[in-house]
Design an enzyme around this catalytic site. Structure first.
Site, PDB file in Angstrom:
ATOM      1  N   LYS A   1       0.942  -1.019   0.074  1.00  0.00           N
ATOM      2  CA  LYS A   1       0.370   0.703   0.050  1.00  0.00           C
ATOM      3  C   LYS A   1       0.645   1.431  -0.373  1.00  0.00           C
ATOM      4  CE  LYS A   1      -1.456   1.781   4.207  1.00  0.00           C
ATOM      5  NZ  LYS A   1      -2.324   2.749   4.044  1.00  0.00           N
ATOM      6  N   ASN A   2       1.783   1.218   0.715  1.00  0.00           N
ATOM      7  CA  ASN A   2       2.691   2.802   1.155  1.00  0.00           C
ATOM      8  C   ASN A   2       3.352   3.004   0.093  1.00  0.00           C
ATOM      9  OD1 ASN A   2       1.485   3.460   3.434  1.00  0.00           O
ATOM     10  ND2 ASN A   2       3.547   1.889   4.826  1.00  0.00           N
TER      11      ASN A   2
ATOM     12  N   CYS B   1      -4.271  12.671  12.372  1.00  0.00           N
ATOM     13  CA  CYS B   1      -3.955  11.173  11.957  1.00  0.00           C
ATOM     14  C   CYS B   1      -4.054  11.471  13.805  1.00  0.00           C
ATOM     15  CB  CYS B   1      -2.659  11.400  11.555  1.00  0.00           C
ATOM     16  SG  CYS B   1      -2.167   9.377  11.174  1.00  0.00           S
TER      17      CYS B   1
ATOM     18  N   ARG C   1       1.880  13.881  12.352  1.00  0.00           N
ATOM     19  CA  ARG C   1       2.905  13.756  11.459  1.00  0.00           C
ATOM     20  C   ARG C   1       3.108  15.220  10.825  1.00  0.00           C
ATOM     21  NH1 ARG C   1       0.075   8.246   9.973  1.00  0.00           N
ATOM     22  NH2 ARG C   1       1.517   8.226   9.099  1.00  0.00           N
ATOM     23  N   PRO C   2       3.633  16.067  11.232  1.00  0.00           N
ATOM     24  CA  PRO C   2       3.745  17.017  10.249  1.00  0.00           C
ATOM     25  C   PRO C   2       4.304  17.047   8.904  1.00  0.00           C
ATOM     26  CG  PRO C   2       5.048  17.112  11.332  1.00  0.00           C
ATOM     27  CD  PRO C   2       4.497  16.228  12.229  1.00  0.00           C
TER      28      PRO C   2
ATOM     29  N   ASP D   1       4.634   0.174  12.336  1.00  0.00           N
ATOM     30  CA  ASP D   1       3.288   0.018  11.295  1.00  0.00           C
ATOM     31  C   ASP D   1       3.233  -1.907  12.176  1.00  0.00           C
ATOM     32  OD1 ASP D   1       2.481   2.181  10.957  1.00  0.00           O
ATOM     33  OD2 ASP D   1       2.788   1.246   8.416  1.00  0.00           O
TER      34      ASP D   1
ATOM     35  N   ILE E   1       8.923   6.830  16.893  1.00  0.00           N
ATOM     36  CA  ILE E   1       8.214   7.349  15.500  1.00  0.00           C
ATOM     37  C   ILE E   1       6.937   7.564  16.252  1.00  0.00           C
ATOM     38  CG2 ILE E   1       7.716   6.530  13.352  1.00  0.00           C
ATOM     39  CD1 ILE E   1      10.293   5.664  14.066  1.00  0.00           C
TER      40      ILE E   1
ATOM     41  N   ARG F   1      -8.606   0.150   5.262  1.00  0.00           N
ATOM     42  CA  ARG F   1      -7.071   0.858   4.227  1.00  0.00           C
ATOM     43  C   ARG F   1      -6.048   0.335   3.584  1.00  0.00           C
ATOM     44  NH1 ARG F   1      -5.514   4.947   7.564  1.00  0.00           N
ATOM     45  NH2 ARG F   1      -4.529   5.894   6.585  1.00  0.00           N
TER      46      ARG F   1
END
Length: 423
Positions: free
Chosen positions: A22-23, A118, A123-124, A309, A331, A401
Site C-alpha cells: 500500500k505505502n 491523524c 505527523r506534520p 506499523d 516513531i 485501508r
C-alpha cells in the site's frame, strides 16, 4: 457498519498470498504526474486508500484505470486540467501530500490542501516543505492550502538535509528533484523498501538516481521523464501481519511473495520469541518452534529497524508470551490505543508514555473490542484467533485501508472468522 467475528480455533495451516505494498503504491501513483507518457503499475493492492489516490489524480485531470480486478493501474497525465488538490479529497488520506512535489516540479506551481490530523500523532508536513524550499520553491500557507511556485526556469538542485528520517518527505523530495535543474542530494534520507521501489520506477521513466536504500540519495535532474511499467514491491507490513498468525495460533503458514530482507529486524525478534522463519522458493514459511512464545523487548525504529506499523500486531503476540516484554514506540505518539482493547481480552499491559510493558498470560479471552486505527484493528483480529471464545471487532472500516480480503485469507488457512453487518 461491519464487524468481524473471530473464534479461537487452534492451529493454522496453508498459504497466504501477500499483496503489493500500500505505502509503495500510494507513492508510485503520483509519479504519473511527472510525465505526459503512461505509467502502469502491476501487483497493485485493492484498497480504499488506492481508490482515494485514484480519485485525487483524476480530479487533476489524470486518467486512471483499474484493470485485472484492480491489480493493474493504468495511468496517464498527458492532459492535466488542474494543479490544485482539493481539501475534500486530501483530508481523507495523508499520502495526498505526495502530489505536491511532482506537480511543482513539472508545472512550476501547485496548490495542495494541508492534510488533516491523524489518530496516531501529528505527523506534520514541514519537512516536505523545507525540502522543496531547498530547491528554490516559494511556499505560502493560505486558507489551509500550500501555495507553491518554482523559480523561473523550474526547481533547482540543492542539498536537503533532513533533521530526522521522514519517509514521506524523502519521497516528495525525490520526485521533485527528478526534473530539477542540476544535482540534488538528500541527506539523512529514508531507506525503506518503498523508497527503493519508487527510485527504481523513476529510473525506468528516465530519472538519474543513485544511492537509494542508503541515507544519502543523489538525483541528477533531467529535462523530461517518459512512461514505464513497474511491479509494486511486496507489502512488508501485510507480510509481517500474516507471519504473526501462526506464531500466535500455532501451525505452519507459507506467506507467498515474502522476503526476509524486507523485514530482517522483525524476523530477528520472531526468532528470539521462538518462531521459525524459513525462506522457500515461493516466499516465507513460518511456524512456532516448541511450546509457549518467549517474551522479547521491541523498539520501533526507521528502516532497517523494527517497523512501527507492526508494533500493535507484535503486542498481540506478546500478550500470551512467557515472561514480560517491553515495547518502546519511538516513531509516533499515541500509538498504544490498542492496549486498552487487548486488556478487555485479559491482557496485562501497563502503558507509560511511549513505553508499554506486557506481562504474558496463559490465554486471552474473547470480548467485544473496537479498532482505533488500521494496524490496531488487525492486531485485535490476531488476538482473537488465539483467544478463548468469540471476539467481536467493531469499526473494521480501518482495515479496508490497508488489508485486502482479510477474512478470505485467514479462512483459507483454517481460521474461524466472518465479516457481518453490525446489529
Amino acid at each position: 457498519m461491519d464487524q468481524i467475528i473471530v473464534t479461537g480455533n487452534g492451529a493454522l495451516s496453508g498459504q497466504i498470498p501477500i499483496a503489493g505494498a500500500k505505502n509503495a503504491c500510494l507513492t508510485l501513483m503520483p509519479a504519473t504526474l511527472l510525465s505526459d507518457e503512461p505509467l502502469t503499475l502491476t501487483n497493485a493492492p485493492r484498497l480504499s486508500d488506492i481508490r482515494t489516490m485514484s480519485t485525487l489524480l483524476q480530479s487533476l485531470g489524470a486518467e486512471v484505470q483499474a484493470l485485472q480486478d484492480g491489480q493493474v493501474l493504468a495511468m496517464s497525465s498527458h492532459d492535466l486540467t488542474s494543479t490544485r488538490a482539493e481539501y475534500d479529497i486530501v483530508r481523507k488520506m495523508r499520502a495526498s501530500i505526495l502530489v505536491l512535489g511532482p506537480l511543482l516540479s513539472r508545472f512550476g506551481h501547485a496548490e495542495v490542501s494541508l492534510p488533516g490530523g491523524c489518530a496516531i500523532g501529528a505527523r506534520p508536513v514541514d519537512l516536505h516543505l523545507k525540502a522543496l524550499e531547498a530547491m528554490g520553491a516559494k511556499l505560502e500557507l493560505r486558507d489551509g492550502y500550500v501555495h507553491a511556485t518554482a523559480p523561473s526556469g523550474g526547481l533547482r538542485g540543492g542539498v536537503v538535509e533532513f533533521p530526522f528520517v521522514s519517509v514521506g518527505a524523502t519521497e516528495n523530495a525525490l520526485m521533485a528533484a527528478t526534473l530539477a535543474k542540476g544535482t540534488t542530494v538528500l541527506k539523512n534520507a529514508a531507506r525503506e523498501p518503498e523508497i527503493v521501489d519508487l527510485a527504481q520506477c523513476l529510473q525506468k521513466m528516465g530519472a538519474r538516481i543513485e544511492g537509494e536504500g542508503t541515507s544519502e540519495i543523489t538525483i541528477e535532474g533531467v529535462d523530461r521523464l517518459g512512461g514505464a511499467t513497474h511491479r509494486v514491491v511486496t507489502d512488508r507490513i501485510e507480510l509481517g501481519t500474516y507471519m504473526l498468525a501462526p506464531a500466535i495460533c500455532g501451525g505452519e503458514v507459507e506467506c507467498l511473495g515474502g522476503r526476509i530482507d524486507l523485514l530482517s529486524a522483525f524476523c530477528e525478534k520472531l526468532d528470539a520469541a521462538g518462531i521459525s522463519v524459513e525462506e522457500t522458493a515461493a516466499g516465507l514459511k513460518v511456524a512456532r518452534k516448541n511450546g509457549r512464545i518467549r517474551a522479547v523487548d521491541v523498539t520501533t525504529e526507521p528502516f532497517p529497524g523494527f517497523p512501527t506499523d507492526l508494533q500493535a500486531q507484535m503486542m498481540a503476540l506478546l500478550c500470551t508470551a512467557d515472561g514480560t516484554s517491553v515495547l518502546e514506540e519511538k516513531i509516533f505518539e499515541n500509538r498504544f490505543m490498542h492496549a486498552p482493547e487487548l486488556m478487555r481480552m485479559g491482557a496485562k499491559i501497563d502503558v507509560h508514555g511511549g513505553t508499554a510493558t506486557v506481562t504474558g498470560v496463559e490465554r486471552l479471552k474473547g470480548a467485544p473490542v473496537m479498532a482505533t486505527d488500521l494496524r490496531a484493528s488487525v492486531s485485535l483480529i490476531l488476538a482473537g484467533l488465539a483467544a478463548e471464545g468469540e471476539t467481536v471487532v467493531s469499526r473494521v472500516y480501518h482495515l479496508d485501508r490497508g488489508y485486502e480480503h482479510v477474512v478470505r485469507k485467514l479462512e483459507a488457512v483454517g481460521a474461524k472468522i466472518e465479516r457481518v453487518k453490525e446489529q
